[in-house]
Design a protein around this motif. Structure first.
Motif, PDB file in Angstrom:
ATOM      1  N   CYS A  22      43.378  30.681  44.841  1.00 13.22           N
ATOM      2  CA  CYS A  22      44.007  30.229  43.599  1.00 13.22           C
ATOM      3  C   CYS A  22      43.034  29.279  42.916  1.00 13.22           C
ATOM      4  O   CYS A  22      42.813  28.162  43.397  1.00 13.22           O
ATOM      5  CB  CYS A  22      45.321  29.531  43.902  1.00 13.22           C
ATOM      6  N   ALA A  23      42.436  29.746  41.845  1.00  8.89           N
ATOM      7  CA  ALA A  23      41.524  28.903  41.077  1.00  8.89           C
ATOM      8  C   ALA A  23      42.323  28.119  40.053  1.00  8.89           C
ATOM      9  O   ALA A  23      43.053  28.714  39.248  1.00  8.89           O
ATOM     10  CB  ALA A  23      40.469  29.762  40.393  1.00  8.89           C
ATOM     11  N   VAL A  24      42.195  26.795  40.101  1.00  7.72           N
ATOM     12  CA  VAL A  24      42.994  25.954  39.204  1.00  7.72           C
ATOM     13  C   VAL A  24      42.086  25.316  38.157  1.00  7.72           C
ATOM     14  O   VAL A  24      40.910  25.048  38.415  1.00  7.72           O
ATOM     15  CB  VAL A  24      43.753  24.864  39.992  1.00  7.72           C
ATOM     16  N   SER A  25      42.638  25.077  36.996  1.00  4.25           N
ATOM     17  CA  SER A  25      41.923  24.367  35.942  1.00  4.25           C
ATOM     18  C   SER A  25      42.914  23.508  35.172  1.00  4.25           C
ATOM     19  O   SER A  25      44.109  23.780  35.162  1.00  4.25           O
ATOM     20  CB  SER A  25      41.212  25.333  34.994  1.00  4.25           C
ATOM     21  N   GLY A  26      42.403  22.453  34.564  1.00  7.45           N
ATOM     22  CA  GLY A  26      43.258  21.524  33.830  1.00  7.45           C
ATOM     23  C   GLY A  26      43.749  20.371  34.691  1.00  7.45           C
ATOM     24  O   GLY A  26      44.433  19.477  34.176  1.00  7.45           O
ATOM     25  N   PHE A  27      43.418  20.402  35.969  1.00  8.37           N
ATOM     26  CA  PHE A  27      43.776  19.321  36.875  1.00  8.37           C
ATOM     27  C   PHE A  27      42.977  19.506  38.159  1.00  8.37           C
ATOM     28  O   PHE A  27      42.297  20.523  38.336  1.00  8.37           O
ATOM     29  CB  PHE A  27      45.279  19.318  37.183  1.00  8.37           C
ATOM     30  N   THR A  28      43.043  18.535  39.049  1.00  8.08           N
ATOM     31  CA  THR A  28      42.419  18.696  40.363  1.00  8.08           C
ATOM     32  C   THR A  28      43.498  18.671  41.441  1.00  8.08           C
ATOM     33  O   THR A  28      44.567  18.069  41.267  1.00  8.08           O
ATOM     34  CB  THR A  28      41.379  17.596  40.653  1.00  8.08           C
ATOM     35  N   VAL A  29      43.207  19.327  42.535  1.00  4.09           N
ATOM     36  CA  VAL A  29      44.210  19.591  43.563  1.00  4.09           C
ATOM     37  C   VAL A  29      44.927  18.342  44.054  1.00  4.09           C
ATOM     38  O   VAL A  29      46.155  18.366  44.189  1.00  4.09           O
ATOM     39  CB  VAL A  29      43.568  20.378  44.724  1.00  4.09           C
ATOM     40  N   PRO A  30      44.245  17.226  44.336  1.00  2.00           N
ATOM     41  CA  PRO A  30      44.990  16.076  44.883  1.00  2.00           C
ATOM     42  C   PRO A  30      46.060  15.497  43.951  1.00  2.00           C
ATOM     43  O   PRO A  30      46.927  14.743  44.412  1.00  2.00           O
ATOM     44  CB  PRO A  30      43.889  15.038  45.130  1.00  2.00           C
ATOM     45  N   ASP A  31      46.024  15.849  42.676  1.00  2.00           N
ATOM     46  CA  ASP A  31      46.979  15.279  41.725  1.00  2.00           C
ATOM     47  C   ASP A  31      48.280  16.066  41.649  1.00  2.00           C
ATOM     48  O   ASP A  31      49.228  15.632  40.979  1.00  2.00           O
ATOM     49  CB  ASP A  31      46.356  15.224  40.328  1.00  2.00           C
ATOM     50  N   TYR A  32      48.337  17.225  42.282  1.00  2.00           N
ATOM     51  CA  TYR A  32      49.495  18.092  42.204  1.00  2.00           C
ATOM     52  C   TYR A  32      49.886  18.577  43.604  1.00  2.00           C
ATOM     53  O   TYR A  32      49.031  18.712  44.487  1.00  2.00           O
ATOM     54  CB  TYR A  32      49.172  19.339  41.365  1.00  2.00           C
ATOM     55  N   ASN A  33      51.160  18.844  43.807  1.00  2.00           N
ATOM     56  CA  ASN A  33      51.577  19.678  44.935  1.00  2.00           C
ATOM     57  C   ASN A  33      51.210  21.118  44.601  1.00  2.00           C
ATOM     58  O   ASN A  33      51.564  21.619  43.521  1.00  2.00           O
ATOM     59  CB  ASN A  33      53.095  19.595  45.149  1.00  2.00           C
ATOM     60  N   ILE A  34      50.504  21.773  45.511  1.00  2.00           N
ATOM     61  CA  ILE A  34      50.089  23.162  45.305  1.00  2.00           C
ATOM     62  C   ILE A  34      50.764  24.026  46.356  1.00  2.00           C
ATOM     63  O   ILE A  34      50.739  23.676  47.542  1.00  2.00           O
ATOM     64  CB  ILE A  34      48.569  23.340  45.440  1.00  2.00           C
ATOM     65  N   GLY A  35      51.345  25.114  45.915  1.00  2.00           N
ATOM     66  CA  GLY A  35      52.046  25.966  46.865  1.00  2.00           C
ATOM     67  C   GLY A  35      51.747  27.432  46.678  1.00  2.00           C
ATOM     68  O   GLY A  35      51.421  27.885  45.579  1.00  2.00           O
ATOM     69  N   ASP A  54      48.028  14.013  46.705  1.00  2.00           N
ATOM     70  CA  ASP A  54      47.467  12.802  47.313  1.00  2.00           C
ATOM     71  C   ASP A  54      47.064  13.020  48.769  1.00  2.00           C
ATOM     72  O   ASP A  54      47.098  12.081  49.579  1.00  2.00           O
ATOM     73  CB  ASP A  54      48.454  11.632  47.214  1.00  2.00           C
ATOM     74  N   ASN A  55      46.685  14.247  49.112  1.00  2.00           N
ATOM     75  CA  ASN A  55      46.253  14.584  50.477  1.00  2.00           C
ATOM     76  C   ASN A  55      47.300  14.190  51.513  1.00  2.00           C
ATOM     77  O   ASN A  55      46.961  13.709  52.607  1.00  2.00           O
ATOM     78  CB  ASN A  55      44.916  13.888  50.786  1.00  2.00           C
ATOM     79  N   ASP A  56      48.557  14.413  51.188  1.00  2.00           N
ATOM     80  CA  ASP A  56      49.663  13.952  52.026  1.00  2.00           C
ATOM     81  C   ASP A  56      50.132  15.006  53.028  1.00  2.00           C
ATOM     82  O   ASP A  56      51.251  14.922  53.517  1.00  2.00           O
ATOM     83  CB  ASP A  56      50.823  13.514  51.133  1.00  2.00           C
ATOM     84  N   GLY A  57      49.299  15.985  53.311  1.00  2.00           N
ATOM     85  CA  GLY A  57      49.634  16.930  54.357  1.00  2.00           C
ATOM     86  C   GLY A  57      49.908  18.326  53.854  1.00  2.00           C
ATOM     87  O   GLY A  57      49.732  18.645  52.667  1.00  2.00           O
ATOM     88  N   THR A  58      50.343  19.176  54.765  1.00  2.80           N
ATOM     89  CA  THR A  58      50.638  20.569  54.464  1.00  2.80           C
ATOM     90  C   THR A  58      52.005  20.947  55.018  1.00  2.80           C
ATOM     91  O   THR A  58      52.568  20.250  55.867  1.00  2.80           O
ATOM     92  CB  THR A  58      49.583  21.506  55.066  1.00  2.80           C
ATOM     93  N   ALA A  75      35.423  20.815  46.058  1.00  7.27           N
ATOM     94  CA  ALA A  75      35.476  20.500  44.626  1.00  7.27           C
ATOM     95  C   ALA A  75      36.902  20.326  44.126  1.00  7.27           C
ATOM     96  O   ALA A  75      37.102  19.899  42.988  1.00  7.27           O
ATOM     97  CB  ALA A  75      34.773  21.593  43.828  1.00  7.27           C
ATOM     98  N   LYS A  76      37.873  20.655  44.988  1.00  2.00           N
ATOM     99  CA  LYS A  76      39.296  20.496  44.657  1.00  2.00           C
ATOM    100  C   LYS A  76      39.702  21.333  43.449  1.00  2.00           C
ATOM    101  O   LYS A  76      40.514  20.909  42.614  1.00  2.00           O
ATOM    102  CB  LYS A  76      39.634  19.017  44.415  1.00  2.00           C
ATOM    103  N   THR A  77      39.109  22.523  43.343  1.00  2.00           N
ATOM    104  CA  THR A  77      39.488  23.396  42.243  1.00  2.00           C
ATOM    105  C   THR A  77      39.988  24.750  42.706  1.00  2.00           C
ATOM    106  O   THR A  77      40.363  25.583  41.875  1.00  2.00           O
ATOM    107  CB  THR A  77      38.296  23.616  41.285  1.00  2.00           C
TER     108      THR A  77
END
Length: 121
Positions: A22-35, A54-58, A75-77
């Protein structure tokens, strides 16, 4: 603008492996919950695996624990879902989602377009 683009789906035999990205743009991974979610016709969408903000686990659904691994690149993208020992019941359309809120409901999530995964017996 937040965008999520899935890739890597396809057809695989039972017992095989696939890697979804999943390539994300407009934000970086640590700022969002990604599922990663999946859905088959006639059934509700199911949460498969999450990376918490916030790197709070999986989190993993019981049905995929020990077989699937969610991770992000340095790169968190990009968020990757490594799927091993696939079963026919894993056949579904898989979606990537990102939600900036603190709750893990994905009620305010942005969604990718979805990608088909088919596991043959």
């Amino acid at each position: 603008e937040v965008q999520l683009v899935e890739s890597g789906g396809g057809l695989v035999q039972a017992g095989g492996s696939l890697t979804l990205s999943c390539a994300v743009s407009g934000f970086t991974v640590p700022d969002y919950n990604i599922g990663w979610f999946r859905q088959v016709p006639g059934k509700e969408r199911e949460g498969v695996a999450y990376i918490l903000k916030d790197n709070d686990g999986t989190y993993y659904a019981d049905s995929v624990k020990g077989r699937f691994t969610i991770s992000s690149d340095n790169a968190k993208t990009t968020v990757t879902l490594q799927m091993n020992t696939l079963k026919p019941v894993d056949t579904a359309v898989y979606y990537c989602a990102a939600d900036p809120s603190n709750s893990v409901t994905f009620a305010r999530a942005y969604w990718g377009q979805g990608i088909q995964v088919t596991v043959s017996s």
